[in-house]
Design a protein around this motif. Structure first.
Motif, PDB file in Angstrom:
ATOM      1  N   GLY A   1       0.851  -1.307   0.053  1.00 31.66           N
ATOM      2  CA  GLY A   1       0.047  -0.114  -0.071  1.00 31.66           C
ATOM      3  C   GLY A   1       0.850   1.129   0.163  1.00 31.66           C
TER       4      GLY A   1
ATOM      5  N   THR B   1      -1.777  -8.171  -2.400  1.00 31.23           N
ATOM      6  CA  THR B   1      -2.318  -8.055  -1.180  1.00 31.23           C
ATOM      7  C   THR B   1      -3.354  -8.972  -1.036  1.00 31.23           C
TER       8      THR B   1
ATOM      9  N   VAL C   1      -5.183  -1.426   2.001  1.00 33.65           N
ATOM     10  CA  VAL C   1      -4.410  -0.925   0.698  1.00 33.65           C
ATOM     11  C   VAL C   1      -4.935  -0.325  -0.347  1.00 33.65           C
TER      12      VAL C   1
END
Length: 537
Positions: free
Chosen positions: A283, A321, A368
């Motif tokens: 992120g 992610t 994120v």
């Protein structure tokens, strides 16, 4: 440099920092467990960590970079450097004043911050001194945030991504001191470690200052003045920091609530360290790489580049992610017990932390995505609406998190679970508001190709999650077969990552040619050297 290459540079160096940070946390858990000393450590680091994540890891940089990039394009580098110097002088003075004030007020704040131990004078005294030693890190991170923004705008990402390693090196050295100086008590080690936080901040700021000068930007420390440039910076940076730091504000609220529950803040600290890993690696890296690129597209009026950048960032963020979130959701006890259970940290501590981590896990994609969906607002110098959405998400977190915390605690449950649920729910509310606004205004137009790629990515993640569940059910067996639980968790993590990569290629969520194209340097992106010499990268 391409978005993927920028992200790769950020993520690789951040990974080194996180690995060292994890080693530090293993040492902390083994020495202090989840008792009063660990509660003191996490309380002393609460405010410095909040500002570090809020400023040094993206939100302040996201607000500052568009202004600095616009000044470079419109007025030239000398005028941009003057604006940055004025902003640095004013903000540093303000933060230094706040730091000193907090240090003076700490004897009265600590009983409120750590109310579970308010009747223990020894713990209170230790907590006050530890927090006072760590507090100057705030001022250091203010300098580092602005300098990182200057470097990132110049296309230099490696140094700003690498300097946090110094934090973990310094604190780890303090924690390991008893190996070379026997007889040192645990309380002394704790104080040395908090002092090491401030020492690392001084080193980080100094190294970044050197890096900025190496790329030819001449910043100067001067007396603070509220110039028009400073007013403009503050008008965007303050709401921008609040908007970009919604998750950090929610985390701070959760930490404040745990002050009344012995050991709860330690649980939250250990869970936070694990779910912050994908946020730090992906992120923050994508957020910092997106802002300069989106800013250039905005200044040039290139709508197609802005759309493509946003879609690329979203796909890349979720591709990296979702598997991390799936692992935290399916094998949290495996991960924590295999790595942290030793010394004063028990399997019961691991089980409690794992239960909390599972509820943070389903919020990880939202944490994120907020880093990807906020930069389009900042690139257009619109920070007020993201700030309103952030405030809304904080309200959601307070209502749900605090409500569940007190309800679960009153009914024999673990109130920390409620805080994790509230934080994850608030993150998704924030993302929903950001995405809805961008789509409604036409700033982002998701298409069928994007939806198809995300569907294939989701299928690959589900397949990997199935493999990890099988491993979780056979945790003890795998630990015996592979001789040690530490070997077992590394083997399972490696197998899961490899299997996910195979599934991504098999389902055509991404191809090797696309990966090579993503990593290819963009023509004319960034300067190879500055007037001051070669880049420190």
């Amino acid at each position: 440099m391409s978005l993927a290459r920028n992200t790769l540079v950020q993520a690789t160096l951040t990974l080194g920092s996180r690995v060292l940070g994890f080693a530090r946390d293993l040492a902390l858990a083994a020495r202090f467990g989840q008792g009063p000393l660990m509660d003191v450590w996490s309380t002393a680091l609460m405010l410095p960590n909040f500002f570090r994540r809020l400023f040094a890891e993206g939100a302040f940089a996201q607000a500052f970079v568009p202004l600095y990039a616009g000044a470079v394009e419109a007025e030239g580098e000398e005028a941009a450097a003057r604006m940055a110097s004025e902003a640095l002088a004013f903000i540093l003075t303000a933060v230094a004043a706040v730091t000193i004030l907090l240090q003076l007020l700490m004897p009265w704040l600590m009983p409120w911050l750590l109310s579970a131990w308010a009747q223990n004078d020894q713990v209170m005294s230790l907590g006050v001194l530890a927090a006072q030693l760590a507090m100057p890190y705030l001022a250091c991170m203010t300098i580092a945030a602005l300098l990182s923004g200057v470097l990132n705008t110049s296309g230099r990402f490696a140094l700003s991504a690498g300097v946090p390693i110094l934090l973990n090196l310094c604190t780890l050295a303090a924690l390991l001191a008893p190996l070379f100086l026997p007889g040192i008590g645990a309380e002394s080690v704790l104080l040395w470690t908090t002092l090491a936080v401030t020492v690392s901040g001084i080193l980080q700021a100094g190294l970044l200052w050197w890096g900025v000068r190496r790329v030819g930007v001449r910043l100067r420390l001067r007396l603070p003045r509220l110039t028009p440039a400073v007013k403009r910076t503050l008008s965007l940076a303050v709401p921008g920091a609040a908007a970009g730091g919604a998750m950090q504000i929610n985390t701070l609220v959760s930490q404040l609530l745990t002050g009344s529950d012995p050991g709860a803040r330690s649980v939250l600290y250990n869970a936070d360290r694990l779910y912050q890993l994908p946020l730090g690696l992906v992120g923050v890296a994508i957020g910092l790489a997106l802002v300069p690129r989106l800013s250039r597209a905005f200044v040039a009026g290139d709508e197609a580049l802005g759309q493509r950048t946003l879609n690329d960032g979203l796909v890349l963020a979720l591709a990296l992610t979702l598997p991390a979130a799936a692992a935290l959701l399916t094998i949290p006890f495996f991960l924590i017990d295999a790595t942290m259970t030793r010394g004063a940290f028990t399997s019961e501590d691991a089980a409690r932390t794992a239960a909390v981590l599972r509820h943070f896990a389903w919020g990880v994609p939202a944490f994120v995505l907020a880093k990807v969906l906020t930069p389009p607002f900042f690139a257009r110098q619109d920070t007020r609406r993201p700030m309103r959405y952030a405030v809304t998400s904080v309200g959601v977190n307070v209502v749900i998190g605090a409500g569940l915390f007190f309800w679960l605690s009153a009914n024999g449950g673990d109130g920390v679970l409620g805080l994790a649920i509230g934080t994850s729910t608030a993150a998704w509310v924030n993302v929903g508001l950001l995405a809805w606004t961008l789509v409604r205004e036409g700033a982002w137009r998701p298409d069928a190709a994007l939806a198809g790629r995300l569907a294939r990515l989701s299928a690959a993640v589900m397949a990997m999650a199935g493999l990890l569940l099988v491993a979780a059910w056979n945790y003890r067996l795998l630990s015996d077969l592979l001789w040690r639980k530490e070997i077992a968790v590394v083997a399972v993590a490696g197998a899961g990552a490899a299997f996910y990569g195979v599934m991504v290629l098999a389902l055509r969520a991404a191809s090797l040619s696309e990966l090579k194209a993503a990593l290819r340097r963009e023509p004319g992106a960034g300067r190879e050297t500055g007037p001051g010499g070669p880049s420190p990268d």
